[in-house]
Design a protein around this motif. Structure first.
Motif, PDB file in Angstrom:
ATOM      1  N   THR A  34      11.291  -0.002  -7.769  1.00  0.00           N
ATOM      2  CA  THR A  34      10.670  -1.233  -7.274  1.00  0.00           C
ATOM      3  C   THR A  34      11.132  -2.455  -8.048  1.00  0.00           C
ATOM      4  N   ASP A  60       5.461   0.925  -3.985  1.00  0.00           N
ATOM      5  CA  ASP A  60       6.367   2.007  -3.594  1.00  0.00           C
ATOM      6  C   ASP A  60       6.612   1.984  -2.084  1.00  0.00           C
ATOM      7  N   ILE A 107      10.360   7.977  -4.573  1.00  0.00           N
ATOM      8  CA  ILE A 107      10.046   6.683  -5.172  1.00  0.00           C
ATOM      9  C   ILE A 107       8.757   6.763  -5.979  1.00  0.00           C
ATOM     10  N   SER A 108       7.761   7.411  -5.414  1.00  0.00           N
ATOM     11  CA  SER A 108       6.456   7.482  -6.071  1.00  0.00           C
ATOM     12  C   SER A 108       6.493   8.285  -7.367  1.00  0.00           C
ATOM     13  N   LYS A 162       0.252   0.388  -7.226  1.00  0.00           N
ATOM     14  CA  LYS A 162       1.588   0.998  -7.288  1.00  0.00           C
ATOM     15  C   LYS A 162       1.963   1.625  -5.953  1.00  0.00           C
TER      16      LYS A 162
END
Length: 220
Positions: free
Chosen positions: A132, A68, A116-117, A64
């Motif tokens: 994403t 990201d 985003i994370s 992930k």
């Protein structure tokens, strides 16, 4: 000798999956519920790009954090290209209900990797989040394609030349893996390698598709 190709997508008026949902609501059945489809792919199968992207990421061991980071870098590259005038001869500004639209509104100038994370994944334990995955967007595009005969006859100045084309079939459940073998075939047909390419664009709906192509098409 001359072809004009174009398309329109208006997701604000026609949401993704509308054709299937409208058909089911009208009593025309579930297109995935056919006997032969169920026999081949299993009962309850659903063909989803979201599921396919998850499967691709798992297949190639993409984390992930990598997805990201790829999404964050994509926004930054797009913003830099826009600010550098790279899209000015490709976009025709139009007057809309909210004023003049002359740039891609999908670019997030102020996005941060941290934001985003922190986005929630679409499925529990999954890798994909809204950051994403593909955006809900409206857009239209058209291109004029000619052969060399028409190029001379109409005294046209080409902006690009098609060097090689390729198609590749892919697992319909994973569905997003086709660009990997297709890219390899296109390069081979042209007698090129990725080292001969200065700039390439992967037009996909998910970050993992871009990373998969980066990792696999180019020899890793």
């Amino acid at each position: 000798d001359v072809i004009i190709a174009g398309g329109v997508e208006c997701m604000s008026l026609v949401p993704i999956g509308s054709d299937m949902m409208d058909g089911m609501a009208a009593g025309r059945g579930n297109p995935w519920a056919g006997k032969r489809i169920q026999e081949r792919f299993g009962e309850g199968i659903q063909f989803s790009q979201f599921d396919g992207a998850e499967l691709l990421a798992q297949e190639y061991g993409i984390k992930k954090e990598e997805l990201d980071g790829f999404a964050f870098a994509s926004h930054k590259k797009a913003a830099a290209a826009r600010d550098g005038g790279r899209f000015e001869n490709e976009i025709l500004p139009i007057e809309g209900s909210k004023g003049l639209v002359g740039a891609d509104e999908g670019i997030r100038d102020t996005v941060s990797l941290e934001a985003i994370s922190k986005m929630k994944t679409l499925k529990s334990g999954g890798l994909i989040s809204a950051a994403t995955a593909s955006q809900i967007s409206d857009g239209a595009a058209a291109v004029l394609v000619v052969n060399e005969k028409a190029l001379r006859e109409f005294n046209l100045k080409p902006r690009a030349r098609i060097v090689s084309l390729a198609l590749a079939g892919a697992d319909p459940v994973v569905m997003l893996g086709g660009p990997i073998p297709a890219s390899k075939t296109a390069l081979k047909q042209a007698g090129l390698t990725i080292d001969d390419i200065d700039l390439y664009e992967i037009v996909g709906r998910k970050s993992e598709l871009g990373l998969d192509c980066d990792m696999c098409t180019w020899g890793q």
